[in-house]
Design an enzyme around this catalytic site. Structure first.
Site, short mmCIF file in Angstrom:
data_model
loop_
_atom_site.label_atom_id
_atom_site.label_comp_id
_atom_site.label_asym_id
_atom_site.label_seq_id
_atom_site.Cartn_x
_atom_site.Cartn_y
_atom_site.Cartn_z
N ASN A 9 0.86 -1.18 0.00
CA ASN A 9 0.00 0.00 0.00
C ASN A 9 0.90 1.24 0.00
O ASN A 9 1.49 1.56 1.02
CB ASN A 9 -0.89 -0.04 1.25
CG ASN A 9 -1.73 1.21 1.41
OD1 ASN A 9 -1.81 2.04 0.50
ND2 ASN A 9 -2.36 1.35 2.57
N LYS A 11 0.03 4.26 -0.19
CA LYS A 11 -0.65 5.44 0.39
C LYS A 11 -0.42 6.64 -0.53
O LYS A 11 -0.40 6.48 -1.74
CB LYS A 11 -0.16 5.68 1.81
CG LYS A 11 -0.26 4.40 2.66
CD LYS A 11 -0.09 4.61 4.11
CE LYS A 11 -0.21 3.26 4.81
NZ LYS A 11 -0.17 3.38 6.25
N HIS A 96 -9.70 0.99 4.98
CA HIS A 96 -8.39 1.20 5.60
C HIS A 96 -8.54 2.16 6.78
O HIS A 96 -9.35 3.09 6.74
CB HIS A 96 -7.40 1.77 4.58
CG HIS A 96 -6.01 1.82 5.11
ND1 HIS A 96 -5.56 2.85 5.90
CD2 HIS A 96 -4.99 0.93 5.03
CE1 HIS A 96 -4.30 2.60 6.26
NE2 HIS A 96 -3.94 1.43 5.73
N GLU A 98 -6.93 4.61 7.75
CA GLU A 98 -6.80 6.04 7.44
C GLU A 98 -8.08 6.58 6.82
O GLU A 98 -8.44 7.75 7.03
CB GLU A 98 -5.56 6.27 6.56
CG GLU A 98 -4.29 6.14 7.39
CD GLU A 98 -3.09 5.54 6.67
OE1 GLU A 98 -3.03 5.60 5.44
OE2 GLU A 98 -2.22 4.99 7.38
N GLU A 168 -5.48 -4.91 10.61
CA GLU A 168 -4.45 -3.90 10.86
C GLU A 168 -4.79 -3.13 12.13
O GLU A 168 -5.62 -2.20 12.09
CB GLU A 168 -4.39 -2.92 9.68
CG GLU A 168 -4.02 -3.57 8.37
CD GLU A 168 -3.46 -2.55 7.39
OE1 GLU A 168 -2.30 -2.71 7.00
OE2 GLU A 168 -4.17 -1.60 7.06
N GLY A 174 2.26 2.34 10.92
CA GLY A 174 3.22 3.43 10.79
C GLY A 174 3.88 3.84 12.08
O GLY A 174 4.50 4.90 12.17
N SER A 213 3.21 -1.86 10.52
CA SER A 213 4.65 -1.86 10.79
C SER A 213 5.34 -3.18 10.44
O SER A 213 6.27 -3.61 11.13
CB SER A 213 4.94 -1.47 12.24
OG SER A 213 4.54 -0.13 12.46
P1 PGA Z 1 2.64 0.44 7.67
O1 PGA Z 1 1.18 0.62 7.03
O2 PGA Z 1 3.21 -0.83 7.10
O3 PGA Z 1 3.39 1.68 7.24
O4 PGA Z 1 2.45 0.36 9.15
C1 PGA Z 1 0.35 -0.49 6.80
C2 PGA Z 1 -0.97 -0.05 6.23
O5 PGA Z 1 -1.48 1.00 6.64
O6 PGA Z 1 -1.55 -0.71 5.35
#
Ligand code: PGA
Length: 249
Positions: A9, A11, A96, A98, A168, A174, A213
């Site tokens: 992803n 983003k 997701h 976010e 997640e 993140g 992460s």
């Molecule tokens: P990350 O994000 O690996 O940077 O923690 C994962 C995601 O949001 O899909």
């Protein structure tokens, strides 16, 4: 045994030019592999370029990070699922964290987006996950199963059998903090049991990915955990060499 899924992803990173050079490097590092599924979720604006770069690699799938629930119309700035398909996507990431927590999209919107994806011929990776305060209150499974059930509420059992789920935990995205493999297994098992009610014996075919992460250092131990069928990776997918090595795990 079903194939492990490695989903990247990006983003809001990697525009068309950057996506092109990223994929040139990645494809050199990652020869076709039949024993796994790799999916890229670039920004919508980079989809066409990515599709072109991947034209000789049918082993790699392309997805859109977000869709609107309507097909088309006066929704400035949005992308319809049919347009994503036209641009080369076969999958949509829906729900997701976010989208849920920065853009305020709740269960109902998530359910409508899942239905819109299927209507346009896309499959779905449905994301679920609890916030830290929900984990601290011991409501992780209640939150995740609520998100799951409402997310699939507008799909037929046959459609549910085609989706993938990504667990997640919001506190792990993140942040450099990951769930332990045991934590992931516990939640994935609860998701699997819940899916059984909807799709009975077909539920074991539904991949349940872990995200939050994930790095080169922890990918293998997470993938070894029971019920972890793949990884959804943000930050560590932005470097093509790192991502190729994770996808070869
Ligand atoms: P990350 O994000 O690996 O940077 O923690 C994962 C995601 O949001 O899909």
């Amino acid at each position: 045994m079903k194939k492990p899924v490695f989903a990247a992803n990006f983003k809001m990173n990697l525009g068309p030019q950057e996506t092109r050079s990223y994929l040139q490097t990645f494809l050199k590092e990652f020869p076709p592999a039949e024993d796994r599924t790799v999916i890229f979720f670039p920004p919508a604006i980079s989809l066409v370029v990515a599709g072109f770069a991947l034209r000789e690699r049918p082993d790699i799938m392309l997805g859109i990070q977000n869709i609107h629930w309507e097909e088309k119309g006066a929704f400035t700035g949005e992308n319809g699922a049919g347009m994503a398909r036209d641009a080369g996507a076969t999958v949509a990431l829906v729900g997701h964290s976010e989208r849920r927590h920065i853009f305020g999209e709740g269960d109902e919107i998530t359910a409508k987006k899942c239905a819109a994806a299927f209507k346009a011929g896309l499959t779905v990776v449905l994301c679920v996950g609890e916030k830290i305060e929900e984990r601290d209150r011991n409501t992780t499974q209640a939150v995740v199963l609520r998100q799951l059930k409402s997310g699939i509420s507008r799909l037929t059992p046959a459609q549910v059998a085609q989706i993938a789920i990504a667990y997640e935990p919001v506190w792990a995205i993140g942040t450099g903090r990951t769930a332990t493999p045991e934590d992931a297994t516990a939640v994935h098992s609860a998701i699997r049991r819940s899916l059984r009610d909807v799709v009975s014996n077909r539920n074991t075919e539904i991949p349940i990915l872990y995200g939050g992460s994930v790095s080169k250092a922890n990918a293998e131990s997470l993938l070894r955990a029971p019920e972890v069928d793949g990884l959804l990776v943000g930050g560590a997918s932005l470097d093509p060499e790192t991502w190729a090595s994770i996808a070869r795990t």
